[in-house]
Design a protein around this motif. Structure first.
Motif, PDB file in Angstrom:
ATOM      1  N   VAL A 210       7.556   7.500  -7.041  1.00 60.94           N
ATOM      2  CA  VAL A 210       6.772   6.396  -8.013  1.00 60.94           C
ATOM      3  C   VAL A 210       5.830   6.242  -7.114  1.00 60.94           C
ATOM      4  O   VAL A 210       4.706   5.734  -7.857  1.00 60.94           O
TER       5      VAL A 210
ATOM      6  N   THR B  33       0.795  -1.004  -0.223  1.00 55.38           N
ATOM      7  CA  THR B  33      -0.083  -0.054   0.012  1.00 55.38           C
ATOM      8  C   THR B  33       0.975   1.217  -0.038  1.00 55.38           C
ATOM      9  O   THR B  33       1.882   1.091   0.176  1.00 55.38           O
ATOM     10  N   LEU B  34       0.362   2.549   0.098  1.00 55.37           N
ATOM     11  CA  LEU B  34       0.887   3.465  -0.046  1.00 55.37           C
ATOM     12  C   LEU B  34       1.934   3.927   0.999  1.00 55.37           C
ATOM     13  O   LEU B  34       2.944   4.131   1.174  1.00 55.37           O
ATOM     14  N   THR B  35       1.025   3.290   2.257  1.00 52.52           N
ATOM     15  CA  THR B  35       1.652   3.587   3.697  1.00 52.52           C
ATOM     16  C   THR B  35       3.141   2.749   3.655  1.00 52.52           C
ATOM     17  O   THR B  35       4.123   3.464   4.192  1.00 52.52           O
TER      18      THR B  35
ATOM     19  N   PHE C 154       3.935   7.660  -4.892  1.00 57.91           N
ATOM     20  CA  PHE C 154       2.873   8.689  -4.834  1.00 57.91           C
ATOM     21  C   PHE C 154       2.061   8.785  -6.470  1.00 57.91           C
ATOM     22  O   PHE C 154       1.051   8.774  -6.700  1.00 57.91           O
ATOM     23  N   TRP C 155       3.173   8.461  -7.479  1.00 57.04           N
ATOM     24  CA  TRP C 155       2.386   8.621  -8.666  1.00 57.04           C
ATOM     25  C   TRP C 155       1.483   7.446  -9.060  1.00 57.04           C
ATOM     26  O   TRP C 155       0.452   7.604  -9.716  1.00 57.04           O
ATOM     27  N   ALA C 156       1.902   6.268  -8.153  1.00 56.35           N
ATOM     28  CA  ALA C 156       1.158   5.026  -8.602  1.00 56.35           C
ATOM     29  C   ALA C 156      -0.317   4.989  -7.659  1.00 56.35           C
ATOM     30  O   ALA C 156      -1.298   4.503  -8.325  1.00 56.35           O
ATOM     31  N   PHE C 157      -0.159   5.797  -6.503  1.00 57.44           N
ATOM     32  CA  PHE C 157      -1.427   5.675  -5.660  1.00 57.44           C
ATOM     33  C   PHE C 157      -2.211   6.968  -5.573  1.00 57.44           C
ATOM     34  O   PHE C 157      -3.371   6.871  -5.336  1.00 57.44           O
ATOM     35  N   SER C 158      -1.544   7.961  -5.593  1.00 55.60           N
ATOM     36  CA  SER C 158      -2.435   9.264  -5.582  1.00 55.60           C
ATOM     37  C   SER C 158      -2.153  10.445  -6.321  1.00 55.60           C
ATOM     38  O   SER C 158      -2.566  11.656  -6.103  1.00 55.60           O
ATOM     39  N   GLY C 159      -1.647   9.959  -7.608  1.00 55.58           N
ATOM     40  CA  GLY C 159      -1.324  11.129  -8.348  1.00 55.58           C
ATOM     41  C   GLY C 159      -2.197  10.919  -9.763  1.00 55.58           C
ATOM     42  O   GLY C 159      -2.301  11.579 -10.788  1.00 55.58           O
ATOM     43  N   ALA C 160      -3.139   9.763  -9.867  1.00 58.97           N
ATOM     44  CA  ALA C 160      -4.118   9.629 -10.892  1.00 58.97           C
ATOM     45  C   ALA C 160      -3.256   9.752 -12.185  1.00 58.97           C
ATOM     46  O   ALA C 160      -3.701  10.045 -13.193  1.00 58.97           O
ATOM     47  N   GLY C 161      -2.200   9.097 -12.133  1.00 56.86           N
ATOM     48  CA  GLY C 161      -1.365   8.689 -13.370  1.00 56.86           C
ATOM     49  C   GLY C 161      -0.748   9.854 -14.014  1.00 56.86           C
ATOM     50  O   GLY C 161      -0.348   9.937 -15.196  1.00 56.86           O
TER      51      GLY C 161
END
Lengths: 101, 307, 211
Positions: free
Chosen positions: A46, A2-4, A48-55
């Motif tokens: 990476v 997960t992001l955490t 943050f990009w994958a989980f909360s940047g909406a790509g």
């Protein structure tokens, strides 16, 4: 995964890197500490990009920029090591009392 | 689960074993065709040598880095396996169809430098270390040449995926579209497996170089890894320059095997025919002649992609 | 918190890779051999690269492999050139201000870890339709062309700067002009001091350093 957990891993890498960069006497080992910090930074970017940047593509671009920064850091670091070694026959930070030459 | 995980692994192991055996047999055939007498029968000799190495004692040096020394041959074999894993046998038959497989092959070449240096360094022996150093000095130029050539073939495909690169050669194979590419890439192949004229890391003038101190089972793994890398390399060369599985009448995997065998034979023939270069001349040749040629190849490919 | 779907296999792989990345990262500063240290760092980078591939950043993960392979090879070479004891045959511990460094490292981990645990980040995973490699390529050679080109220019400047810094001669004579290396023993001759030139006057002699 997960992001955490990813951010915790990045924090661990950055923590170890900080320890290395501050504790090592040798220039090259000090640079390894800096590289480990950047390793954590890239992983966090990476994640943050994958989980909360909406790509958003800028997330990946940031990692590319960090890689370029790493290459620059290494090249300049080694050039300085060579210059210092020529002058002082030494590769530890303590032997630098001034950057006179 | 089974078909996703185990089938590709089995496929790669099968290719490594068959490919390594094919390299050993082909090399003996080429040698006897060129007039060098070979002991034993061509088809059995590789196996008896392998069995003999398995029964031999593994040499030890004074205070080597044991873990690195024993791991290096296995890691080189693993790199050959990763290279083989991205080689496509038909549009659908490919162990791992990674979208950045061209870049992955570039990383295999870069990591090979690390592993070969580690192999030479960890033995704690002079000639092995010199061999490792030589490879690092040369390996950087091989990597650069290979990357420019591979960017060239990725341009018309507009993709970093080997299957797409093959698909882009439907009309015209890259060997004709980019005439400089294949010759340059073959030189890289001889270099990164340190075979024949470019065998500077494990050469006889260093009494075997990085492999001068190994014997027994580790030696067998190292020899298999070098042969496996040569197979992986010829797979990549056949994929990016000779149209991979494309061809009339025969099914794709058969075409692919034939093309790989052709590249392998050319490499082994070159390995037997050309004399070994001096390392310092080789570095000059790489940086002054071949690297600029790879720039020209890339510009050529770029113009071709724009037109 | 996140809604990305992945199997149990990915979780297991992530745990193994995360452990590998942290353990090898730690071993970098705990091994006796400088060459081993640089290759431990390489393993840490490769583990992070594989995690990136698991996160669908397929270009970045693979780029980590080849970038770091070359960087760490160069690093290992420099280790052998400049460091005492590159083979790690003797125990070695070259650290200063270690307590402060440990404190700073732990504090850094705690602060960043607390942020990871306590902060809430938006839950916006990569859309399934996005092609990460294509999106990165379009960004680099499209909207962010200027940034990308600037990075290239900075790299070129670096190359020139590095050659200037490490070249033996500068505009005003030898690069090491006027600097005196420390003595081998107290009051003794400096280490690696260039031999006096028997040609005498006549200027541009080369210093015979053999490192």
């Amino acid at each position: 995964m997960t992001l955490t957990t990813l951010l915790l891993l990045a924090a661990a890498l950055i923590g170890i890197g900080i320890y290395g960069a501050l504790s090592q006497q040798s220039f090259v080992m000090l640079m390894m500490g800096l590289e480990l910090i950047l390793n954590g930074v890239m992983l966090a970017a990476v994640a943050f990009w994958a989980f909360s940047g909406a790509g958003a593509p800028e997330g990946q671009l940031l990692t590319i920029i960090v890689m370029a920064v790493m290459a620059i850091e290494m090249a300049m670091g080694f050039a300085l090591v060579v210059a210092v070694f020529r002058g002082k026959q030494a590769d530890v930070t303590e032997s630098l009392t001034g950057l006179k030459h | 689960m089974f078909s996703e995980l185990f089938l590709p692994v089995l496929m790669v192991i099968f290719m490594l074993v068959i490919g390594g055996y094919a390299v050993a047999v082909l090399d003996r055939l080429v040698a006897s065709a060129l007039g060098t007498p070979q002991a034993g029968r061509v088809w059995l000799a590789p196996m008896s040598r392998g069995a003999w190495l398995l029964t031999q004692h593994a040499n030890a040096t004074e205070a080597p880095d044991w873990r690195a020394w024993r791991l290096a041959p296995a890691l080189y074999l693993a790199l050959a396996a990763s290279g083989l894993a991205v080689v496509p046998w038909s549009a659908s038959l490919v162990a791992t169809d990674l979208v950045t497989s061209v870049v992955l092959w570039g990383s295999v070449e870069a990591l090979a430098t690390v592993v070969i240096f580690l192999h030479g360094w960890s033995a704690n022996s002079l000639l092995a270390l010199i061999g490792g150093y030589r490879y690092v000095a040369l390996g950087l130029s091989y990597i650069l040449i290979s990357m420019f050539v591979l960017i060239g073939v990725a341009l018309p495909a507009e993709s970093l995926q080997f299957t797409q690169v093959v698909a882009s050669q439907e009309g015209l194979w890259n060997v004709i579209r980019q005439p400089l590419g294949l010759p340059l890439f073959l030189i890289v192949g001889l270099g990164m497996t340190f075979w024949g004229p470019l065998n500077l890391a494990d050469s006889t003038d260093l009494a075997g170089g990085t492999a001068s101190e190994i014997s027994g089972p580790p030696r067998l793994v190292w020899d298999m890894a070098r042969a496996g890398m040569l197979v992986a390399f010829s797979g990549v060369a056949a994929t990016v320059f000779l149209g991979g599985w494309l061809g009339p009448w025969l099914p794709g995997p058969v075409w692919m095997s034939l093309k790989m065998l052709a590249v392998l034979s050319v490499l082994l023939l070159l390995g037997r025919l050309l004399p070994r270069l001096a390392p310092e001349r080789c570095v000059t040749l790489m940086w002054v002649v071949l690297l600029p040629l790879s720039f020209i190849d890339l510009v050529w490919a770029g113009i071709g992609a724009l037109l | 918190m996140e809604s990305m779907n992945h199997g149990l296999g990915v979780d297991i792989a992530f745990l193994l890779l995360a452990t590998l990345a942290v353990v090898t990262g730690w071993r970098v500063f705990r091994t006796d051999s400088m060459v081993r240290a640089s290759f431990f760092l390489l393993v840490s980078f490769i583990a992070v690269g594989v995690i990136m591939i698991l996160l669908a950043a397929e270009y970045l993960g693979v780029a980590m492999f080849f970038m770091m392979a070359v960087e760490m090879t160069v690093m290992a070479l420099f280790m052998v050139m400049f460091m005492m004891n590159p083979a790690g045959l003797n125990p070695m511990n070259m650290v200063h201000q270690e307590r402060i460094a440990i404190g700073a490292g732990v504090a850094g981990f705690l602060v960043l870890g607390a942020m990871a645990l306590l902060a809430t980040f938006p839950d916006q995973p990569v859309p399934a339709s996005l092609d990460p490699v294509r999106s990165l390529g379009n960004e680099m050679l499209g909207d962010s062309m200027l940034i990308f080109e600037s990075a290239g220019l900075v790299l070129l400047t670096t190359m020139i700067g590095v050659v200037v810094l490490s070249s033996h001669r500068g505009r005003y004579g030898a690069a090491a002009e006027g600097s005196m290396p420390p003595g081998l023993e107290p009051g003794g001759d400096p280490a690696g001091k260039p031999e006096e030139d028997e040609e005498g006057e006549g200027g541009h002699h080369h210093h015979h350093h053999h490192h």
